[in-house]
Design a protein around this motif. Structure first.
Motif, PDB file in Angstrom:
ATOM      1  N   ALA A   1       0.851  -1.192   0.000  1.00  0.00           N
ATOM      2  CA  ALA A   1       0.000   0.000   0.000  1.00  0.00           C
ATOM      3  C   ALA A   1       0.887   1.243   0.000  1.00  0.00           C
ATOM      4  O   ALA A   1       1.941   1.265   0.636  1.00  0.00           O
ATOM      5  CB  ALA A   1      -0.905  -0.003   1.228  1.00  0.00           C
ATOM      6  N   ARG A   2       0.452   2.272  -0.697  1.00  0.00           N
ATOM      7  CA  ARG A   2       1.241   3.495  -0.788  1.00  0.00           C
ATOM      8  C   ARG A   2       1.045   4.386   0.434  1.00  0.00           C
ATOM      9  O   ARG A   2       0.031   4.335   1.115  1.00  0.00           O
ATOM     10  CB  ARG A   2       0.865   4.260  -2.061  1.00  0.00           C
ATOM     11  CG  ARG A   2       1.230   3.519  -3.347  1.00  0.00           C
ATOM     12  CD  ARG A   2       0.920   4.354  -4.568  1.00  0.00           C
ATOM     13  NE  ARG A   2       1.304   3.669  -5.794  1.00  0.00           N
ATOM     14  CZ  ARG A   2       1.175   4.183  -7.014  1.00  0.00           C
ATOM     15  NH1 ARG A   2       0.662   5.407  -7.152  1.00  0.00           N
ATOM     16  NH2 ARG A   2       1.539   3.501  -8.073  1.00  0.00           N
ATOM     17  N   VAL A   3       2.053   5.236   0.666  1.00  0.00           N
ATOM     18  CA  VAL A   3       2.058   6.131   1.819  1.00  0.00           C
ATOM     19  C   VAL A   3       1.822   7.566   1.358  1.00  0.00           C
ATOM     20  O   VAL A   3       2.420   8.027   0.384  1.00  0.00           O
ATOM     21  CB  VAL A   3       3.403   6.030   2.574  1.00  0.00           C
ATOM     22  CG1 VAL A   3       3.507   7.100   3.658  1.00  0.00           C
ATOM     23  CG2 VAL A   3       3.556   4.634   3.180  1.00  0.00           C
ATOM     24  N   ARG A   4       0.944   8.284   2.067  1.00  0.00           N
ATOM     25  CA  ARG A   4       0.635   9.675   1.735  1.00  0.00           C
ATOM     26  C   ARG A   4       1.656  10.637   2.331  1.00  0.00           C
ATOM     27  O   ARG A   4       2.117  11.559   1.667  1.00  0.00           O
ATOM     28  CB  ARG A   4      -0.758  10.027   2.251  1.00  0.00           C
ATOM     29  CG  ARG A   4      -1.121  11.505   2.097  1.00  0.00           C
ATOM     30  CD  ARG A   4      -2.501  11.783   2.655  1.00  0.00           C
ATOM     31  NE  ARG A   4      -3.509  11.116   1.843  1.00  0.00           N
ATOM     32  CZ  ARG A   4      -4.788  11.001   2.212  1.00  0.00           C
ATOM     33  NH1 ARG A   4      -5.180  11.475   3.379  1.00  0.00           N
ATOM     34  NH2 ARG A   4      -5.653  10.398   1.418  1.00  0.00           N
ATOM     35  N   ARG A   5       2.010  10.431   3.599  1.00  0.00           N
ATOM     36  CA  ARG A   5       2.984  11.302   4.241  1.00  0.00           C
ATOM     37  C   ARG A   5       3.667  10.586   5.402  1.00  0.00           C
ATOM     38  O   ARG A   5       3.165   9.596   5.920  1.00  0.00           O
ATOM     39  CB  ARG A   5       2.333  12.599   4.731  1.00  0.00           C
ATOM     40  CG  ARG A   5       1.306  12.401   5.840  1.00  0.00           C
ATOM     41  CD  ARG A   5       0.738  13.734   6.285  1.00  0.00           C
ATOM     42  NE  ARG A   5      -0.255  13.545   7.338  1.00  0.00           N
ATOM     43  CZ  ARG A   5      -0.905  14.555   7.933  1.00  0.00           C
ATOM     44  NH1 ARG A   5      -0.672  15.797   7.560  1.00  0.00           N
ATOM     45  NH2 ARG A   5      -1.784  14.304   8.883  1.00  0.00           N
ATOM     46  N   THR A   6       4.820  11.128   5.792  1.00  0.00           N
ATOM     47  CA  THR A   6       5.644  10.563   6.851  1.00  0.00           C
ATOM     48  C   THR A   6       5.995  11.660   7.840  1.00  0.00           C
ATOM     49  O   THR A   6       6.334  12.778   7.430  1.00  0.00           O
ATOM     50  CB  THR A   6       6.944   9.972   6.260  1.00  0.00           C
ATOM     51  OG1 THR A   6       6.615   8.969   5.307  1.00  0.00           O
ATOM     52  CG2 THR A   6       7.803   9.360   7.354  1.00  0.00           C
ATOM     53  N   GLN A   7       5.938  11.360   9.137  1.00  0.00           N
ATOM     54  CA  GLN A   7       6.256  12.351  10.158  1.00  0.00           C
ATOM     55  C   GLN A   7       7.334  11.818  11.097  1.00  0.00           C
ATOM     56  O   GLN A   7       7.252  10.677  11.573  1.00  0.00           O
ATOM     57  CB  GLN A   7       4.998  12.755  10.925  1.00  0.00           C
ATOM     58  CG  GLN A   7       4.048  13.567  10.041  1.00  0.00           C
ATOM     59  CD  GLN A   7       2.665  13.728  10.611  1.00  0.00           C
ATOM     60  OE1 GLN A   7       2.013  12.754  10.946  1.00  0.00           O
ATOM     61  NE2 GLN A   7       2.188  14.965  10.687  1.00  0.00           N
ATOM     62  N   VAL A   8       8.361  12.658  11.339  1.00  0.00           N
ATOM     63  CA  VAL A   8       9.529  12.273  12.134  1.00  0.00           C
ATOM     64  C   VAL A   8       9.832  13.385  13.132  1.00  0.00           C
ATOM     65  O   VAL A   8       9.863  14.561  12.746  1.00  0.00           O
ATOM     66  CB  VAL A   8      10.765  12.040  11.234  1.00  0.00           C
ATOM     67  CG1 VAL A   8      11.965  11.599  12.057  1.00  0.00           C
ATOM     68  CG2 VAL A   8      10.456  11.029  10.139  1.00  0.00           C
ATOM     69  N   PRO A   9      10.076  13.070  14.411  1.00  0.00           N
ATOM     70  CA  PRO A   9      10.386  14.125  15.392  1.00  0.00           C
ATOM     71  C   PRO A   9      11.771  14.712  15.179  1.00  0.00           C
ATOM     72  O   PRO A   9      12.693  14.021  14.725  1.00  0.00           O
ATOM     73  CB  PRO A   9      10.288  13.383  16.732  1.00  0.00           C
ATOM     74  CG  PRO A   9      10.622  11.968  16.397  1.00  0.00           C
ATOM     75  CD  PRO A   9      10.040  11.728  15.033  1.00  0.00           C
ATOM     76  N   LYS A  10      11.927  15.987  15.535  1.00  0.00           N
ATOM     77  CA  LYS A  10      13.216  16.647  15.387  1.00  0.00           C
ATOM     78  C   LYS A  10      14.270  16.029  16.297  1.00  0.00           C
ATOM     79  O   LYS A  10      15.465  16.089  16.016  1.00  0.00           O
ATOM     80  CB  LYS A  10      13.069  18.141  15.691  1.00  0.00           C
ATOM     81  CG  LYS A  10      14.313  18.950  15.352  1.00  0.00           C
ATOM     82  CD  LYS A  10      14.110  20.427  15.624  1.00  0.00           C
ATOM     83  CE  LYS A  10      15.380  21.204  15.313  1.00  0.00           C
ATOM     84  NZ  LYS A  10      15.215  22.646  15.636  1.00  0.00           N
ATOM     85  N   GLY A  11      13.825  15.426  17.392  1.00  0.00           N
ATOM     86  CA  GLY A  11      14.757  14.744  18.281  1.00  0.00           C
ATOM     87  C   GLY A  11      15.543  13.658  17.583  1.00  0.00           C
ATOM     88  O   GLY A  11      16.662  13.329  17.993  1.00  0.00           O
TER      89      GLY A  11
END
Length: 351
Positions: free
Chosen positions: A191-201
């Motif tokens: 399945a395809r991914v719309r967006r990815t989120q990663v913490p600045k830490g």
């Protein structure tokens, strides 16, 4: 007090826990900045290995609340390669207490500790049985866990090396292991991914807290049809059934198989769970869960309380201790991930 005891106290002094009925910290987004396009130049890392000595521990102990707030700023990567940086304000919840937990020290070997305690999940019935059905494969070579109808939690290092996104993150996909219905081995459906989120830490990983923030959230383009696991703020090991953790992943030495394991917690700090669950590269990003008591439902519930990250050498008073490590879901991390999923911080004030 010996040097070793001093370091242990420093570590233990930052172990948070929630009082019953207490509210979670509030994570409020403040501004969103447009960033340049990602280069996708980093190489995928399937086995994260770090070291932490007394200086590392002391640096963490010296962190101020505003430092932790900055680590919770986060970057969003969209499918077209554009990026944004979102700043946040963190307000502490009410009724939160501090608890000190004992540390237990053991010296072991790396990755596989003695007899291999992993189990391959086979058979269509078991493969689609909860909680095994919530485990998914990340196309960069890692594992993830379904945490909503459209979201997957995984390790940040599977997507970003701290400096740039890995090459495979540009067209990252999530794989669902599907029974073959008697036609042979199970097949992976992507399945395809719309967006990815990663913490600045994690992104500013040249500092000592990089492994502490080794988590990322993927949003699928479309909802899936499988059950998902609920998240919880990680309690003390003594508060989980059997003081055990469990996780399933796609270990590289067993291609095409889903591998399950469980073990006791050996040690823990504010951000990390030290354990000797057998694991191989590819298992990074697995959802680490325990059986947590749910006072509302009045029963033990399996809930994700961490993410399997990799391996760490912990050096204290000249002695080296070897562990496999999971990232704890602290209250601020829970609030952040909850906001990523729901998009409304007001609905993330309680577990």
């Amino acid at each position: 007090m010996t040097r070793c005891q001093v370091v242990a106290v420093l570590l233990l002094s930052f172990l948070p826990s929630a009082a019953a009925g207490s509210s979670l910290p509030t994570l409020v987004p403040r501004s969103t900045l447009q960033l340049g396009r990602a280069r996708f130049s980093a190489r995928p890392v399937l086995e994260l290995a770090t070291r932490c000595d007394e200086a590392c521990v002391q640096r963490e102990a010296a962190l101020l609340p505003q430092d932790f707030q900055e680590y919770l700023f986060y970057e969003t990567l969209y499918a077209n390669g554009t990026r944004t940086l979102t700043t946040v304000e963190l307000s502490p919840g009410e009724g939160r207490t501090e608890r000190r937990w004992p540390r237990r020290r053991t010296r072991r070997k790396r990755q596989i500790y003695g007899t291999d305690g992993r189990f391959s999940i086979s058979g269509d019935h078991f493969l689609m049985d909860y909680p095994f059905s919530t485990t998914v494969k990340i196309s960069t070579g890692c594992t993830g866990v379904l945490v909503s109808e459209q979201h997957v939690l995984t390790a940040a290092h599977c997507i970003h090396d701290g400096q740039d996104y890995v090459k495979g993150a540009k067209k990252i996909k999530v794989g669902f292991l599907t029974p073959a219905n008697g036609t042979g081995r199970p097949v992976m459906r992507w399945a395809r991914v719309r967006r990815t989120q990663v913490p600045k830490g994690w992104i500013q990983s040249l500092n000592s807290v990089s492994m502490d923030y080794d988590y990322a959230l993927l949003e699928l383009r479309r909802p899936h049809r499988r059950p998902h696991m609920e998240l919880a703020v990680a309690p003390a090991a003594e508060e989980m059934a059997g003081k055990r953790i469990h996780f399933s992943g796609f270990d590289s030495d067993r291609p095409g198989e889903l591998v399950y394991r469980f073990c006791g917690v050996e040690d823990e700090t504010a951000h990390l769970i030290y354990q000797h669950c057998d694991a191989r590269p590819g298992a990074s990003g697995s959802g680490v869960y325990g059986k947590v008591w749910d006072p509302m439902r009045y029963k033990w519930e399996r809930k994700v309380i961490g993410i399997f990250s990799g391996h760490q050498w912990l050096e204290v008073a000249g002695e080296q201790h070897d562990y496999n490590v999971a990232v704890r879901l602290t209250a601020p991390k829970f609030a952040q991930i909850c906001y990523w999923i729901k998009g409304d911080y007001k609905s993330c004030q309680h577990e």
